[in-house]
Design a protein around this motif. Structure first.
Motif, short mmCIF file in Angstrom:
data_model
loop_
_atom_site.label_atom_id
_atom_site.label_comp_id
_atom_site.label_asym_id
_atom_site.label_seq_id
_atom_site.Cartn_x
_atom_site.Cartn_y
_atom_site.Cartn_z
N SER A 1 0.83 -1.21 0.00
CA SER A 1 0.00 0.00 0.00
C SER A 1 0.86 1.25 0.00
O SER A 1 0.57 2.21 -0.73
N THR A 2 1.92 1.23 0.79
CA THR A 2 2.77 2.41 0.91
C THR A 2 3.41 2.74 -0.43
O THR A 2 3.35 3.91 -0.89
N VAL A 3 4.01 1.75 -1.08
CA VAL A 3 4.69 2.02 -2.36
C VAL A 3 3.65 2.33 -3.44
O VAL A 3 3.82 3.27 -4.22
N ALA A 4 2.56 1.55 -3.47
CA ALA A 4 1.54 1.77 -4.51
C ALA A 4 0.97 3.20 -4.41
O ALA A 4 0.77 3.87 -5.42
N ASN A 5 0.75 3.66 -3.19
CA ASN A 5 0.24 5.02 -3.01
C ASN A 5 1.26 6.07 -3.42
O ASN A 5 0.91 7.10 -4.00
N ALA A 6 2.53 5.81 -3.10
CA ALA A 6 3.59 6.77 -3.48
C ALA A 6 3.69 6.87 -5.00
O ALA A 6 3.80 7.97 -5.56
N VAL A 7 3.63 5.71 -5.68
CA VAL A 7 3.72 5.71 -7.15
C VAL A 7 2.48 6.38 -7.73
O VAL A 7 2.57 7.20 -8.66
N ASP A 8 1.33 6.04 -7.18
CA ASP A 8 0.08 6.61 -7.68
C ASP A 8 0.11 8.14 -7.58
O ASP A 8 -0.30 8.84 -8.50
N ARG A 9 0.64 8.64 -6.49
CA ARG A 9 0.74 10.10 -6.29
C ARG A 9 1.67 10.71 -7.34
O ARG A 9 1.37 11.73 -7.95
N LEU A 10 2.83 10.05 -7.56
CA LEU A 10 3.79 10.57 -8.55
C LEU A 10 3.16 10.62 -9.94
O LEU A 10 3.27 11.61 -10.67
N LEU A 11 2.46 9.55 -10.31
CA LEU A 11 1.86 9.48 -11.64
C LEU A 11 0.73 10.49 -11.77
O LEU A 11 0.60 11.19 -12.78
N PHE A 12 -0.10 10.57 -10.75
CA PHE A 12 -1.23 11.50 -10.76
C PHE A 12 -0.72 12.94 -10.90
O PHE A 12 -1.23 13.71 -11.70
N ASP A 13 0.33 13.26 -10.16
CA ASP A 13 0.89 14.62 -10.21
C ASP A 13 1.54 14.91 -11.56
O ASP A 13 1.67 16.08 -11.94
N LYS A 14 1.95 13.87 -12.26
CA LYS A 14 2.50 14.06 -13.61
C LYS A 14 1.37 14.21 -14.63
O LYS A 14 1.62 14.39 -15.82
N GLY A 15 0.12 14.04 -14.19
CA GLY A 15 -1.03 14.26 -15.08
C GLY A 15 -1.64 12.99 -15.65
O GLY A 15 -2.54 13.06 -16.48
N TYR A 16 -1.19 11.83 -15.19
CA TYR A 16 -1.75 10.58 -15.70
C TYR A 16 -3.03 10.22 -14.95
O TYR A 16 -3.23 10.61 -13.81
N THR A 17 -3.90 9.49 -15.66
CA THR A 17 -5.15 9.05 -15.05
C THR A 17 -4.93 7.66 -14.46
O THR A 17 -4.61 6.72 -15.18
N THR A 18 -5.04 7.59 -13.15
CA THR A 18 -4.67 6.36 -12.44
C THR A 18 -5.79 5.93 -11.51
O THR A 18 -6.67 6.73 -11.17
N TYR A 19 -5.74 4.69 -11.09
CA TYR A 19 -6.64 4.23 -10.02
C TYR A 19 -5.98 3.12 -9.24
O TYR A 19 -5.32 2.27 -9.81
N LEU A 20 -6.15 3.19 -7.94
CA LEU A 20 -5.52 2.20 -7.05
C LEU A 20 -6.59 1.39 -6.33
O LEU A 20 -7.49 1.94 -5.69
N LEU A 21 -6.49 0.08 -6.48
CA LEU A 21 -7.38 -0.83 -5.75
C LEU A 21 -6.57 -1.45 -4.61
O LEU A 21 -5.53 -2.07 -4.86
N ASP A 22 -7.04 -1.28 -3.39
CA ASP A 22 -6.28 -1.74 -2.23
C ASP A 22 -7.05 -2.83 -1.48
O ASP A 22 -8.26 -2.73 -1.31
#
Ligand SMILES: Nc1ncnc2c1ncn2[C@@H]1O[C@H](COP(=O)(O)OS(=O)(=O)O)[C@@H](OP(=O)(O)O)[C@H]1O
Ligand SMILES: Nc1ncnc2c1ncn2[C@@H]1O[C@H](COP(=O)(O)OP(=O)(O)O)[C@@H](O)[C@H]1O
Length: 200
Positions: A41-62
């Motif tokens: 969860s920690t790494v997935a959320n960190a990556v998701d934040r980085l991608l989202f902030d770069k403007g990509y459309t992402t979704y995380l299922l936890d």
């Protein structure tokens, strides 16, 4: 095998390629797998934040979250875990059709189930991320106090204690959360996406 009969597949009016072009990234799934407390969860959320902030459309299922809703009828027997992962694979596949970069953070302890998810989603879009930390480390972290409960016999079938975890044999990405910090692990994932042209 489908239970229903007399059902017919309808092709979508807006095709996945059109959605992909609009969104601007190549859809893929980052399938994080590892013991409880390994850092999924920690790494997935960190990556998701980085991608989202770069403007990509992402979704995380936890794991924990999905078990509050879609999969609240499932427990932790082997059969229920198989069904858990099957449903997650199907849901992820829908998000992929919608053109997103999807992350899933589930223990997904069985190799066969991860292979089945990969078969459904497609080799080229399925990125297996092994979040690797030794059991002793996870147990020491014990962020939810669950290992202690499992050791005390209050939780049965706990992964790593009295339920198996089958490590990936050839993951696309291997993170050592025991050695590398969260930022290093997140960069390793983002670099993989860049190097494999999923993102620019
Ligand atoms: N018996 C048992 N075994 C393992 N984990 C347990 C168990 N009981 C509750 N929990 C909590 O549920 C989270 C794991 O759910 P998942 O859906 O990821 O599990 S699985 O993929 O179906 O094996 C897991 O979350 P993570 O720590 O994020 O992995 C635990 O918080
Ligand atoms: N390199 C790392 N990557 C991820 N988590 C780490 C790392 N180092 C320490 N941790 C800690 O380990 C714990 C992992 O918990 P969590 O992300 O909930 O794991 P999981 O989702 O696999 O159960 C967190 O408290 C996190 O801060």
């Amino acid at each position: 095998m489908s239970k229903a009969t007399n059902i017919v597949w309808h092709d979508a009016g807006v095709c996945p390629e059109e959605r992909q072009e609009k969104i601007g990234s190549k859809p893929c799934i980052l399938w994080y797998t590892g013991l409880s407390g390994s850092g999924k969860s920690t790494v997935a959320n960190a990556v998701d934040r980085l991608l989202f902030d770069k403007g990509y459309t992402t979704y995380l299922l936890d794991g924990d979250n999905v078990r509050h809703g879609l999969n609240k009828d499932l427990g932790f027997s082997d059969v229920d875990r198989v069904e858990n992962i099957r449903r997650i694979s199907e849901v992820s596949n829908l998000f992929l059709d919608a053109g997103l970069i999807v992350s899933t953070a589930f223990i997904s302890p069985f190799r066969a189930d991860r292979l089945q998810a990969k078969a459904l989603i497609g080799d080229e879009r399925f990125i297996e991320v092994f979040v690797d930390a030794p059991l002793e480390t996870c147990e020491k972290r014990d962020p939810k106090g669950l290992y202690q409960k499992a050791r005390d016999g209050m939780i049965k079938n706990f992964t790593g204690i009295d339920s198996p975890y089958e490590s990936p044999l050839a993951p696309s990405i291997h993170l050592s959360t025991n050695c590398d910090d969260i930022e290093q692990c997140a960069s390793q994932v983002v670099d993989y996406l860049l190097n494999n042209q999923f993102i620019k």
